[in-house]
Design an enzyme around this catalytic site. Structure first.
Site, PDB file in Angstrom:
ATOM      1  N   CYS A  12       0.824  -1.248  -0.063  1.00  0.00           N
ATOM      2  CA  CYS A  12      -0.056   0.133   0.287  1.00  0.00           C
ATOM      3  C   CYS A  12       0.944   1.200   0.069  1.00  0.00           C
ATOM      4  CB  CYS A  12      -0.947   0.004   1.147  1.00  0.00           C
ATOM      5  SG  CYS A  12      -1.904  -1.138   1.409  1.00  0.00           S
ATOM      6  N   GLY A  38      -0.782   0.677  -4.898  1.00  0.00           N
ATOM      7  CA  GLY A  38      -2.001   0.178  -4.556  1.00  0.00           C
ATOM      8  C   GLY A  38      -3.049   0.578  -5.562  1.00  0.00           C
ATOM      9  N   ASN A 120       0.722   0.695   5.966  1.00  0.00           N
ATOM     10  CA  ASN A 120       1.671  -0.252   4.816  1.00  0.00           C
ATOM     11  C   ASN A 120       2.365  -1.080   5.562  1.00  0.00           C
ATOM     12  OD1 ASN A 120       4.293   0.760   2.790  1.00  0.00           O
ATOM     13  ND2 ASN A 120       2.975  -0.942   2.335  1.00  0.00           N
ATOM     14  N   GLY A 121       2.133  -2.402   4.910  1.00  0.00           N
ATOM     15  CA  GLY A 121       2.932  -3.502   5.601  1.00  0.00           C
ATOM     16  C   GLY A 121       1.952  -4.643   5.982  1.00  0.00           C
ATOM     17  N   TYR A 266      11.477  -4.039  -7.570  1.00  0.00           N
ATOM     18  CA  TYR A 266      10.337  -3.862  -8.318  1.00  0.00           C
ATOM     19  C   TYR A 266       9.105  -2.699  -8.041  1.00  0.00           C
ATOM     20  CZ  TYR A 266       5.519  -5.061  -9.982  1.00  0.00           C
ATOM     21  OH  TYR A 266       4.239  -4.853 -10.541  1.00  0.00           O
TER      22      TYR A 266
END
Ligand code: SF4
Length: 493
Positions: A12, A38, A120-121, A266
Protein backbone atom coordinates in the site's frame (compact mmCIF):
# COMPACT_ATOMS: atom_id res chain seq x y z
CA UNK A 1 -10.59 -12.62 -17.80
CA UNK A 2 -9.09 -9.54 -16.19
CA UNK A 3 -5.54 -8.75 -17.23
CA UNK A 4 -3.25 -8.81 -14.23
CA UNK A 5 0.54 -8.47 -14.36
CA UNK A 6 2.47 -11.57 -13.30
CA UNK A 7 4.15 -9.66 -10.51
CA UNK A 8 3.82 -9.73 -6.76
CA UNK A 9 1.06 -7.39 -5.70
CA UNK A 10 2.42 -4.36 -4.01
CA UNK A 11 1.27 -3.54 -0.49
CA UNK A 12 0.00 0.00 0.00
CA UNK A 13 0.94 3.64 -0.20
CA UNK A 14 0.41 6.11 2.64
CA UNK A 15 0.56 9.88 2.86
CA UNK A 16 0.02 12.49 5.58
CA UNK A 17 0.23 16.27 5.84
CA UNK A 18 0.04 18.69 8.79
CA UNK A 19 -0.41 22.46 8.69
CA UNK A 20 -1.35 23.12 5.07
CA UNK A 21 -4.25 25.14 3.70
CA UNK A 22 -4.90 22.56 0.96
CA UNK A 23 -4.21 19.42 2.98
CA UNK A 24 -6.71 17.07 1.31
CA UNK A 25 -5.86 18.23 -2.22
CA UNK A 26 -2.16 17.73 -1.55
CA UNK A 27 -2.93 14.30 -0.12
CA UNK A 28 -4.77 13.51 -3.35
CA UNK A 29 -1.68 14.48 -5.35
CA UNK A 30 0.53 12.51 -2.98
CA UNK A 31 -1.64 9.42 -3.37
CA UNK A 32 -1.64 9.86 -7.11
CA UNK A 33 2.17 9.64 -7.11
CA UNK A 34 1.88 6.49 -4.98
CA UNK A 35 -0.69 4.83 -7.23
CA UNK A 36 1.76 2.06 -8.17
CA UNK A 37 1.66 0.85 -4.54
CA UNK A 38 -2.05 0.02 -4.62
CA UNK A 39 -4.75 0.34 -7.26
CA UNK A 40 -7.69 -1.33 -5.59
CA UNK A 41 -9.07 1.49 -3.44
CA UNK A 42 -8.19 4.85 -2.02
CA UNK A 43 -9.20 7.07 0.88
CA UNK A 44 -8.51 10.40 2.55
CA UNK A 45 -9.36 11.59 6.06
CA UNK A 46 -9.05 15.31 6.77
CA UNK A 47 -9.40 17.19 10.02
CA UNK A 48 -10.91 20.61 10.58
CA UNK A 49 -12.30 22.49 13.57
CA UNK A 50 -16.00 23.33 13.90
CA UNK A 51 -17.57 26.53 15.24
CA UNK A 52 -17.45 25.12 18.79
CA UNK A 53 -13.73 24.57 18.51
CA UNK A 54 -14.03 20.78 18.28
CA UNK A 55 -12.08 18.63 15.82
CA UNK A 56 -14.10 17.11 13.02
CA UNK A 57 -12.74 14.16 11.06
CA UNK A 58 -14.03 14.00 7.48
CA UNK A 59 -13.68 10.97 5.29
CA UNK A 60 -14.03 10.05 1.64
CA UNK A 61 -13.01 6.69 0.26
CA UNK A 62 -13.94 4.32 -2.50
CA UNK A 63 -12.96 1.50 -4.79
CA UNK A 64 -10.76 2.34 -7.77
CA UNK A 65 -7.82 4.48 -8.76
CA UNK A 66 -7.16 7.77 -6.99
CA UNK A 67 -8.48 9.74 -9.98
CA UNK A 68 -11.68 7.68 -9.97
CA UNK A 69 -12.34 7.89 -6.23
CA UNK A 70 -11.70 11.65 -6.20
CA UNK A 71 -13.09 12.43 -9.67
CA UNK A 72 -15.31 15.18 -8.26
CA UNK A 73 -12.85 17.97 -7.49
CA UNK A 74 -15.33 19.78 -5.25
CA UNK A 75 -14.78 16.99 -2.69
CA UNK A 76 -11.62 18.65 -1.45
CA UNK A 77 -13.21 21.83 -0.14
CA UNK A 78 -16.77 20.62 0.43
CA UNK A 79 -16.17 17.20 2.00
CA UNK A 80 -12.54 17.23 3.08
CA UNK A 81 -11.76 20.64 4.62
CA UNK A 82 -8.96 21.27 7.08
CA UNK A 83 -5.21 21.77 7.39
CA UNK A 84 -4.43 18.15 8.23
CA UNK A 85 -5.06 14.98 6.27
CA UNK A 86 -3.89 11.42 5.79
CA UNK A 87 -4.50 9.12 2.85
CA UNK A 88 -4.09 5.55 1.74
CA UNK A 89 -3.89 3.62 -1.51
CA UNK A 90 -4.88 0.08 -1.01
CA UNK A 91 -3.94 -3.21 -2.41
CA UNK A 92 -5.25 -5.71 0.11
CA UNK A 93 -2.76 -8.11 1.61
CA UNK A 94 -5.01 -9.00 4.51
CA UNK A 95 -8.71 -8.37 4.92
CA UNK A 96 -11.32 -9.37 2.36
CA UNK A 97 -10.35 -7.39 -0.70
CA UNK A 98 -13.89 -6.73 -1.86
CA UNK A 99 -15.17 -5.24 1.39
CA UNK A 100 -15.58 -1.47 1.28
CA UNK A 101 -15.22 -1.43 5.05
CA UNK A 102 -11.58 -2.45 4.65
CA UNK A 103 -10.67 0.69 2.73
CA UNK A 104 -8.35 2.88 4.79
CA UNK A 105 -7.81 5.25 6.53
CA UNK A 106 -9.80 3.90 9.49
CA UNK A 107 -11.24 6.38 11.98
CA UNK A 108 -12.36 5.87 15.59
CA UNK A 109 -13.46 8.13 18.36
CA UNK A 110 -12.25 7.01 21.78
CA UNK A 111 -11.47 8.23 25.30
CA UNK A 112 -8.74 10.66 24.13
CA UNK A 113 -10.49 11.93 20.99
CA UNK A 114 -10.40 11.04 17.31
CA UNK A 115 -7.85 8.77 15.73
CA UNK A 116 -7.35 7.93 12.05
CA UNK A 117 -4.79 5.45 10.80
CA UNK A 118 -3.35 4.32 7.45
CA UNK A 119 -0.99 1.35 7.29
CA UNK A 120 1.52 -0.04 4.81
CA UNK A 121 2.80 -3.52 5.61
CA UNK A 122 1.45 -6.67 7.15
CA UNK A 123 1.32 -7.71 10.79
CA UNK A 124 2.38 -11.26 11.60
CA UNK A 125 0.60 -11.55 14.96
CA UNK A 126 -2.63 -9.75 14.04
CA UNK A 127 -4.74 -12.88 14.19
CA UNK A 128 -3.57 -13.77 17.70
CA UNK A 129 -4.01 -10.20 18.95
CA UNK A 130 -7.44 -9.94 17.36
CA UNK A 131 -8.57 -13.12 19.13
CA UNK A 132 -7.30 -11.74 22.43
CA UNK A 133 -9.06 -8.42 21.84
CA UNK A 134 -12.33 -10.10 20.84
CA UNK A 135 -12.17 -12.21 24.03
CA UNK A 136 -11.78 -8.97 25.98
CA UNK A 137 -14.95 -7.59 24.33
CA UNK A 138 -13.60 -5.64 21.36
CA UNK A 139 -15.96 -5.38 18.38
CA UNK A 140 -14.23 -5.29 15.00
CA UNK A 141 -15.74 -3.42 12.03
CA UNK A 142 -13.34 -4.75 9.40
CA UNK A 143 -11.26 -7.81 8.60
CA UNK A 144 -8.06 -5.78 8.27
CA UNK A 145 -4.99 -6.28 10.48
CA UNK A 146 -4.75 -2.48 10.72
CA UNK A 147 -7.85 -2.30 12.89
CA UNK A 148 -5.98 -4.29 15.54
CA UNK A 149 -3.64 -1.30 15.92
CA UNK A 150 -6.58 1.05 16.52
CA UNK A 151 -8.06 -1.25 19.15
CA UNK A 152 -4.74 -1.62 20.95
CA UNK A 153 -4.38 2.17 21.14
CA UNK A 154 -8.01 2.81 22.09
CA UNK A 155 -8.08 0.14 24.82
CA UNK A 156 -4.82 1.25 26.44
CA UNK A 157 -5.14 2.17 30.13
CA UNK A 158 -2.39 4.78 29.79
CA UNK A 159 -3.35 8.46 29.77
CA UNK A 160 -0.84 9.90 27.33
CA UNK A 161 -1.59 9.30 23.66
CA UNK A 162 2.06 8.87 22.65
CA UNK A 163 2.52 6.31 25.45
CA UNK A 164 -0.61 4.53 24.22
CA UNK A 165 0.79 4.38 20.70
CA UNK A 166 4.18 3.16 21.95
CA UNK A 167 2.46 0.46 23.97
CA UNK A 168 0.34 -0.64 21.01
CA UNK A 169 3.25 -0.69 18.57
CA UNK A 170 5.35 -2.70 21.05
CA UNK A 171 2.76 -5.46 20.89
CA UNK A 172 2.43 -5.77 17.14
CA UNK A 173 4.89 -7.78 15.06
CA UNK A 174 5.73 -7.78 11.38
CA UNK A 175 5.87 -4.89 8.95
CA UNK A 176 4.26 -1.53 9.48
CA UNK A 177 4.79 1.97 8.24
CA UNK A 178 1.98 4.09 9.66
CA UNK A 179 0.49 7.54 9.50
CA UNK A 180 -1.84 8.41 12.36
CA UNK A 181 -3.92 11.57 12.62
CA UNK A 182 -5.20 12.67 16.03
CA UNK A 183 -7.04 15.81 17.14
CA UNK A 184 -3.76 17.70 17.46
CA UNK A 185 -0.99 15.60 15.91
CA UNK A 186 0.24 13.84 12.78
CA UNK A 187 2.22 10.77 13.77
CA UNK A 188 4.47 8.61 11.59
CA UNK A 189 5.84 5.28 12.78
CA UNK A 190 7.92 2.50 11.29
CA UNK A 191 8.47 -1.04 12.58
CA UNK A 192 11.75 -1.95 14.25
CA UNK A 193 13.17 -3.73 11.20
CA UNK A 194 12.21 -0.96 8.75
CA UNK A 195 10.69 -3.34 6.22
CA UNK A 196 8.73 -0.67 4.38
CA UNK A 197 9.94 2.82 3.49
CA UNK A 198 8.59 6.00 5.11
CA UNK A 199 9.89 9.53 4.65
CA UNK A 200 9.42 12.93 6.22
CA UNK A 201 9.28 16.05 4.08
CA UNK A 202 8.45 19.74 4.32
CA UNK A 203 6.22 21.94 2.23
CA UNK A 204 6.76 25.55 3.30
CA UNK A 205 5.72 25.46 6.99
CA UNK A 206 3.78 22.22 6.64
CA UNK A 207 5.13 18.71 7.23
CA UNK A 208 4.46 15.74 5.00
CA UNK A 209 4.93 12.00 5.42
CA UNK A 210 4.90 9.54 2.54
CA UNK A 211 5.76 5.98 1.60
CA UNK A 212 7.96 7.27 -1.19
CA UNK A 213 9.62 10.57 -1.96
CA UNK A 214 8.19 10.69 -5.50
CA UNK A 215 5.01 12.02 -3.88
CA UNK A 216 7.00 14.91 -2.33
CA UNK A 217 8.23 15.88 -5.78
CA UNK A 218 4.71 16.15 -7.15
CA UNK A 219 3.67 18.68 -4.52
CA UNK A 220 7.14 20.35 -4.50
CA UNK A 221 7.78 19.31 -0.90
CA UNK A 222 11.41 18.84 0.12
CA UNK A 223 12.75 15.63 1.58
CA UNK A 224 13.86 16.06 5.21
CA UNK A 225 14.80 12.53 6.24
CA UNK A 226 13.52 9.00 6.53
CA UNK A 227 11.53 7.93 9.57
CA UNK A 228 13.99 5.57 11.28
CA UNK A 229 13.14 1.92 11.90
CA UNK A 230 11.53 1.74 15.35
CA UNK A 231 10.89 5.52 15.43
CA UNK A 232 7.71 7.43 16.14
CA UNK A 233 7.75 10.98 14.71
CA UNK A 234 5.21 13.46 16.07
CA UNK A 235 4.25 16.68 14.32
CA UNK A 236 2.00 19.21 16.05
CA UNK A 237 1.48 22.98 16.12
CA UNK A 238 4.66 23.39 18.19
CA UNK A 239 6.62 21.67 15.39
CA UNK A 240 5.38 24.25 12.87
CA UNK A 241 7.01 26.97 14.98
CA UNK A 242 10.13 25.14 16.19
CA UNK A 243 10.76 23.24 12.96
CA UNK A 244 11.73 20.22 15.06
CA UNK A 245 9.41 17.20 15.01
CA UNK A 246 9.31 15.18 18.23
CA UNK A 247 10.94 11.76 18.02
CA UNK A 248 10.35 8.70 20.21
CA UNK A 249 11.38 5.04 20.08
CA UNK A 250 8.78 2.27 20.06
CA UNK A 251 10.93 0.53 22.65
CA UNK A 252 14.57 0.41 23.64
CA UNK A 253 15.36 -2.99 22.15
CA UNK A 254 18.01 -3.27 19.42
CA UNK A 255 16.91 -4.76 16.09
CA UNK A 256 18.82 -5.35 12.87
CA UNK A 257 17.55 -3.32 9.92
CA UNK A 258 15.81 -5.51 7.37
CA UNK A 259 14.51 -3.44 4.50
CA UNK A 260 12.50 -5.21 1.83
CA UNK A 261 14.91 -5.67 -1.07
CA UNK A 262 11.93 -6.01 -3.40
CA UNK A 263 11.39 -2.27 -2.99
CA UNK A 264 14.59 -1.83 -5.04
CA UNK A 265 13.82 -4.67 -7.44
CA UNK A 266 10.27 -3.81 -8.36
CA UNK A 267 7.97 -2.00 -5.94
CA UNK A 268 9.32 1.51 -5.44
CA UNK A 269 9.40 4.00 -8.25
CA UNK A 270 12.89 4.63 -9.71
CA UNK A 271 12.51 8.36 -9.03
CA UNK A 272 12.12 7.75 -5.29
CA UNK A 273 14.77 7.89 -2.58
CA UNK A 274 14.29 4.80 -0.44
CA UNK A 275 16.39 3.24 2.36
CA UNK A 276 19.00 5.99 2.02
CA UNK A 277 19.54 5.62 -1.73
CA UNK A 278 18.04 6.48 -5.09
CA UNK A 279 16.00 3.55 -6.36
CA UNK A 280 17.14 4.31 -9.90
CA UNK A 281 20.80 3.89 -8.90
CA UNK A 282 20.18 0.61 -7.09
CA UNK A 283 18.10 -0.73 -9.95
CA UNK A 284 20.81 0.13 -12.49
CA UNK A 285 23.32 -1.64 -10.28
CA UNK A 286 21.18 -4.76 -10.27
CA UNK A 287 21.32 -4.59 -14.08
CA UNK A 288 25.07 -4.01 -14.07
CA UNK A 289 25.82 -6.96 -11.79
CA UNK A 290 23.49 -9.08 -13.92
CA UNK A 291 25.57 -8.15 -17.00
CA UNK A 292 28.87 -8.85 -15.25
CA UNK A 293 27.74 -12.23 -13.99
CA UNK A 294 25.64 -13.27 -16.97
CA UNK A 295 26.67 -11.43 -20.14
CA UNK A 296 25.27 -12.39 -23.54
CA UNK A 297 27.34 -12.40 -26.74
CA UNK A 298 26.10 -12.80 -30.28
CA UNK A 299 27.40 -16.07 -31.69
CA UNK A 300 28.46 -14.32 -34.92
CA UNK A 301 30.02 -11.31 -33.21
CA UNK A 302 27.12 -9.04 -34.18
CA UNK A 303 25.44 -6.46 -32.00
CA UNK A 304 23.37 -7.80 -29.09
CA UNK A 305 19.97 -6.11 -28.64
CA UNK A 306 19.00 -5.48 -25.02
CA UNK A 307 15.29 -4.92 -24.33
CA UNK A 308 13.28 -4.66 -21.13
CA UNK A 309 9.85 -5.82 -20.09
CA UNK A 310 8.36 -2.34 -19.70
CA UNK A 311 8.07 -0.45 -17.45
CA UNK A 312 9.41 -2.08 -14.32
CA UNK A 313 12.60 -3.44 -15.92
CA UNK A 314 13.59 -0.38 -17.95
CA UNK A 315 16.19 0.85 -15.47
CA UNK A 316 17.76 -2.58 -15.07
CA UNK A 317 18.06 -2.94 -18.85
CA UNK A 318 19.84 0.42 -18.94
CA UNK A 319 22.34 -0.82 -16.35
CA UNK A 320 22.75 -4.15 -18.11
CA UNK A 321 23.54 -2.66 -21.51
CA UNK A 322 25.93 -0.04 -20.08
CA UNK A 323 27.87 -2.82 -18.42
CA UNK A 324 27.94 -4.95 -21.60
CA UNK A 325 29.64 -2.01 -23.32
CA UNK A 326 32.20 -1.85 -20.50
CA UNK A 327 32.81 -5.55 -21.07
CA UNK A 328 33.49 -4.71 -24.74
CA UNK A 329 30.40 -6.55 -25.90
CA UNK A 330 28.87 -4.84 -28.91
CA UNK A 331 25.31 -4.08 -27.83
CA UNK A 332 22.43 -1.66 -28.12
CA UNK A 333 19.56 -0.83 -25.81
CA UNK A 334 16.34 -0.87 -27.80
CA UNK A 335 12.66 -0.45 -27.13
CA UNK A 336 11.59 -3.84 -28.42
CA UNK A 337 8.34 -4.20 -26.51
CA UNK A 338 5.60 -1.60 -26.50
CA UNK A 339 3.24 -1.69 -23.59
CA UNK A 340 -0.33 -0.48 -23.86
CA UNK A 341 -0.84 1.78 -20.85
CA UNK A 342 -4.57 2.20 -21.35
CA UNK A 343 -5.86 -1.24 -20.52
CA UNK A 344 -7.17 -0.29 -17.10
CA UNK A 345 -7.77 -2.62 -14.21
CA UNK A 346 -10.84 -4.33 -15.54
CA UNK A 347 -10.24 -5.01 -19.21
CA UNK A 348 -12.35 -8.05 -19.90
CA UNK A 349 -11.47 -10.53 -22.63
CA UNK A 350 -14.58 -12.38 -23.69
CA UNK A 351 -14.62 -15.67 -25.59
CA UNK A 352 -11.88 -18.18 -26.30
CA UNK A 353 -8.13 -17.61 -26.60
CA UNK A 354 -8.06 -15.66 -23.34
CA UNK A 355 -4.60 -16.81 -22.39
CA UNK A 356 -3.21 -15.95 -25.80
CA UNK A 357 -4.93 -12.56 -25.95
CA UNK A 358 -3.88 -11.47 -22.45
CA UNK A 359 -0.28 -10.70 -23.31
CA UNK A 360 -1.07 -9.41 -26.83
CA UNK A 361 -3.45 -6.84 -25.45
CA UNK A 362 -0.79 -5.60 -23.09
CA UNK A 363 2.35 -5.84 -25.25
CA UNK A 364 3.41 -5.69 -28.86
CA UNK A 365 6.86 -6.13 -30.41
CA UNK A 366 8.81 -3.72 -32.59
CA UNK A 367 9.64 -6.28 -35.23
CA UNK A 368 12.27 -4.25 -37.08
CA UNK A 369 14.30 -4.05 -33.87
CA UNK A 370 14.17 -7.74 -33.02
CA UNK A 371 14.20 -9.56 -36.38
CA UNK A 372 17.43 -11.49 -37.03
CA UNK A 373 19.04 -10.26 -33.79
CA UNK A 374 20.36 -11.85 -30.62
CA UNK A 375 17.94 -10.43 -28.09
CA UNK A 376 18.48 -10.16 -24.32
CA UNK A 377 15.19 -9.74 -22.50
CA UNK A 378 15.63 -8.18 -19.05
CA UNK A 379 12.95 -8.71 -16.41
CA UNK A 380 13.04 -7.83 -12.72
CA UNK A 381 11.48 -11.08 -11.52
CA UNK A 382 9.44 -14.09 -12.61
CA UNK A 383 6.51 -15.09 -10.46
CA UNK A 384 4.28 -17.69 -12.11
CA UNK A 385 6.08 -17.52 -15.44
CA UNK A 386 2.89 -17.67 -17.50
CA UNK A 387 3.21 -14.09 -18.81
CA UNK A 388 6.94 -14.56 -19.49
CA UNK A 389 6.18 -17.64 -21.58
CA UNK A 390 3.59 -15.81 -23.65
CA UNK A 391 5.83 -12.79 -24.02
CA UNK A 392 8.68 -14.92 -25.32
CA UNK A 393 6.41 -16.60 -27.82
CA UNK A 394 5.33 -13.12 -28.97
CA UNK A 395 8.96 -12.05 -29.36
CA UNK A 396 9.66 -15.28 -31.33
CA UNK A 397 7.11 -14.13 -33.91
CA UNK A 398 9.45 -11.23 -34.71
CA UNK A 399 12.02 -13.87 -35.79
CA UNK A 400 15.04 -12.99 -33.66
CA UNK A 401 18.21 -15.08 -34.00
CA UNK A 402 18.14 -16.01 -30.30
CA UNK A 403 16.32 -14.94 -27.12
CA UNK A 404 18.22 -14.86 -23.83
CA UNK A 405 16.39 -13.99 -20.64
CA UNK A 406 18.11 -12.32 -17.68
CA UNK A 407 16.39 -11.78 -14.33
CA UNK A 408 17.71 -9.16 -11.93
CA UNK A 409 16.66 -11.04 -8.79
CA UNK A 410 16.92 -14.66 -7.58
CA UNK A 411 14.13 -17.22 -8.03
CA UNK A 412 11.18 -16.49 -5.72
CA UNK A 413 10.55 -19.56 -3.58
CA UNK A 414 8.87 -18.42 -0.36
CA UNK A 415 5.85 -16.36 0.68
CA UNK A 416 6.21 -12.84 2.05
CA UNK A 417 4.66 -12.25 5.48
CA UNK A 418 5.53 -8.56 5.45
CA UNK A 419 3.03 -7.08 3.04
CA UNK A 420 3.80 -8.39 -0.45
CA UNK A 421 1.37 -10.76 -2.05
CA UNK A 422 2.87 -13.57 -4.07
CA UNK A 423 0.79 -16.42 -5.42
CA UNK A 424 0.84 -19.69 -3.47
CA UNK A 425 4.16 -21.50 -3.08
CA UNK A 426 3.01 -24.17 -5.52
CA UNK A 427 2.20 -21.61 -8.22
CA UNK A 428 5.65 -19.99 -8.16
CA UNK A 429 7.55 -21.10 -11.24
CA UNK A 430 10.77 -21.64 -9.27
CA UNK A 431 9.01 -24.17 -7.02
CA UNK A 432 7.18 -25.85 -9.87
CA UNK A 433 10.57 -26.74 -11.37
CA UNK A 434 12.39 -27.32 -8.04
CA UNK A 435 14.56 -24.26 -8.67
CA UNK A 436 16.11 -26.06 -11.65
CA UNK A 437 16.97 -23.11 -13.91
CA UNK A 438 17.49 -25.35 -16.92
CA UNK A 439 13.97 -26.76 -16.64
CA UNK A 440 12.53 -23.23 -16.31
CA UNK A 441 14.54 -22.24 -19.40
CA UNK A 442 13.05 -25.14 -21.33
CA UNK A 443 9.54 -24.30 -20.16
CA UNK A 444 9.94 -20.66 -21.21
CA UNK A 445 11.54 -21.74 -24.50
CA UNK A 446 14.45 -19.32 -24.37
CA UNK A 447 18.00 -19.97 -25.56
CA UNK A 448 19.37 -19.21 -22.10
CA UNK A 449 18.04 -18.07 -18.75
CA UNK A 450 20.00 -16.65 -15.84
CA UNK A 451 18.91 -15.15 -12.52
CA UNK A 452 20.99 -13.23 -10.01
CA UNK A 453 21.94 -15.33 -7.00
CA UNK A 454 21.14 -13.93 -3.55
CA UNK A 455 24.82 -12.99 -3.07
CA UNK A 456 24.96 -11.28 -6.47
CA UNK A 457 21.79 -9.34 -5.68
CA UNK A 458 23.25 -8.26 -2.33
CA UNK A 459 26.49 -7.27 -4.05
CA UNK A 460 24.44 -4.87 -6.19
CA UNK A 461 23.03 -3.12 -3.12
CA UNK A 462 26.28 -3.24 -1.10
CA UNK A 463 26.40 0.55 -0.87
CA UNK A 464 23.19 0.38 1.19
CA UNK A 465 24.81 -2.35 3.37
CA UNK A 466 23.86 -5.84 2.24
CA UNK A 467 23.27 -6.89 5.85
CA UNK A 468 20.35 -4.48 6.08
CA UNK A 469 17.99 -6.34 3.74
CA UNK A 470 15.26 -8.90 4.04
CA UNK A 471 15.64 -11.57 1.36
CA UNK A 472 13.16 -14.06 2.82
CA UNK A 473 11.11 -14.62 -0.35
CA UNK A 474 14.31 -15.88 -2.02
CA UNK A 475 15.98 -17.56 0.95
CA UNK A 476 13.22 -18.55 3.36
CA UNK A 477 15.21 -16.80 6.12
CA UNK A 478 12.64 -14.59 7.81
CA UNK A 479 14.12 -11.80 9.92
CA UNK A 480 11.33 -11.86 12.50
CA UNK A 481 9.55 -14.76 14.16
CA UNK A 482 7.22 -16.42 11.70
CA UNK A 483 5.54 -19.74 12.43
CA UNK A 484 6.37 -21.63 9.24
CA UNK A 485 4.04 -24.48 10.18
CA UNK A 486 1.20 -22.09 9.34
CA UNK A 487 0.43 -21.18 5.76
CA UNK A 488 0.35 -17.50 4.90
CA UNK A 489 -3.44 -17.64 4.69
CA UNK A 490 -3.60 -18.98 8.25
CA UNK A 491 -1.85 -15.80 9.37
CA UNK A 492 -4.51 -13.67 7.85
CA UNK A 493 -7.61 -12.56 9.62
S1 SF4 B 1 9.97 -11.54 2.01
FE1 SF4 B 1 10.64 -10.59 0.05
S2 SF4 B 1 8.96 -9.20 -0.51
FE2 SF4 B 1 8.69 -9.74 1.67
S3 SF4 B 1 9.74 -8.14 2.84
FE3 SF4 B 1 11.21 -9.78 2.55
S4 SF4 B 1 12.29 -9.24 0.63
FE4 SF4 B 1 10.43 -8.02 0.71
Amino acid sequence: MIIQPDKPKCNCGIFGIFGSEHASLQTYYGLHALQHRGQEASGIVSKNTNSKGNSVFNIHKGVGLVTEVFADQSIFHSLLPGREAIGHNRYSTTGASKSRKNIQPFVVNYRLGNLAVAHNGNLTNAKKLREELVNEGAIFQTTSDTEVILHLIARSKLDNQIDQIKEALSRIEGAFSLVILTDDKLIAARDNYGFRPLSLGKLNQAYVIASETCSFDLITATFVREVEPGEIVVINNKTLISGIPESYRINNLAYPQKHCIFEYIYFSRPDSFVFGHNVDKMRRRLGKVLARKHPVRDRDGEKVIVISVPDSSNTMALGYQTELEKLDINSKLEIGLIRNHYIGRTFIIPGQEKREMGVRIKFNTVKGVLGGRTVVLIDDSIVRGTTSKQLISLIREAKPKQIHMRISSPPITHPCYYGMDFPSKEELIANRFNVDIDSIKNYLEVDSLEYLTIDEMLEAVAEANSENFCTACFSGKYPSTVDLTLTKEMYEI
